[in-house]
Design an enzyme around this catalytic site. Sequence first.
Site, PDB file in Angstrom:
ATOM      1  CG  ASP A   1      -4.989   0.924   3.135  1.00 14.16           C
ATOM      2  OD1 ASP A   1      -6.207   0.709   3.703  1.00 14.16           O
ATOM      3  OD2 ASP A   1      -4.293   1.167   2.320  1.00 14.16           O
TER       4      ASP A   1
ATOM      5  CE  LYS B   1      -5.534   4.269   2.885  1.00 18.95           C
ATOM      6  NZ  LYS B   1      -4.872   4.077   1.053  1.00 18.95           N
TER       7      LYS B   1
ATOM      8  CB  CYS C   1      -1.365   3.616   3.227  1.00 22.36           C
ATOM      9  SG  CYS C   1      -1.890   3.949   1.500  1.00 22.36           S
TER      10      CYS C   1
HETATM   11  C1  VGL Z   1      -0.611   1.754  -0.491  1.00 20.18           C
HETATM   12  C2  VGL Z   1      -0.012   1.624  -2.923  1.00 20.18           C
HETATM   13  C3  VGL Z   1      -1.798   1.866  -3.303  1.00 20.18           C
HETATM   14  C4  VGL Z   1      -0.996   0.716   0.685  1.00 20.18           C
HETATM   15  C5  VGL Z   1      -2.083   1.416  -1.600  1.00 20.18           C
HETATM   16  O1  VGL Z   1      -1.780   1.093   1.472  1.00 20.18           O
HETATM   17  O2  VGL Z   1      -0.018   1.945   1.641  1.00 20.18           O
HETATM   18  N1  VGL Z   1      -0.245   1.372  -1.358  1.00 20.18           N
HETATM   19  N2  VGL Z   1      -2.204   2.019  -2.561  1.00 20.18           N
END
Ligand code: VGL
Length: 216
Positions: free
Chosen positions: A17, A115, A160
Amino acid sequence: MPDGLEIHESDALLITDVQNDFCPGGGLAVPDGHEVVPIINRLATSFRTVILTQDWHPLGHLSFASSHSSKMPFDTITLEHGEQILWPDHCVQDTPGAELYSGLKVPHAQLILRKGYHRDIDSYSAFLENDQITPTGLAGYLRERGLTRVLLAGLALDFCVRYSAEDACRCGFKAIVIEDACRAIDTDDGSLGAARQSFAELAIMSIKSTELNLIA
Ligand code: VGL
Ligand code: ZN
């Protein structure tokens, strides 16, 4: 450092991410999130297999505070499978915030795994959605390619990255978190401490990138 950790052909680097919304100025900016980018760029060249993940939510996703009346970001709701933190809108499909951070340079990455695309379920982990039942297919991808160890980097360490490392373990892979190649959200209720405790309990190794024997 000759006595560092050797990188093998059966290793995968899972870059989690590293998207505009998790970097400064983004919808859910992780403090200093962009600082992982040069570290990851350098690390990645030593791995034959690099996988990127992309948080990829539809508009009105259940994890957004804005999808619930009278809820604020970082409030929680209770779902069948447990507690859900409500986030500011982030990584909406096909928006600039969802794009990979432009400074990320990993041209040899072979898979971009999206995802969180089911409206009614979040997916922190790259392996299983938050119901802990729905697979993303990543375990099968790794197994079919003979990959046995997953080294993790990216954002956010306490969400994540944490859940991906835990599920890598549960799915039978060895998981190693490269701490300085991650940054955390660190919520008021101690998400970063909880992540570290979980790594210790599951014997998930946490290392510094300088402990890896990188190729030049
Ligand atoms: C994430 C919160 C919501 C992350 C993704 O990538 O850690 N955290 N969506
Ligand atoms: Zn998300």
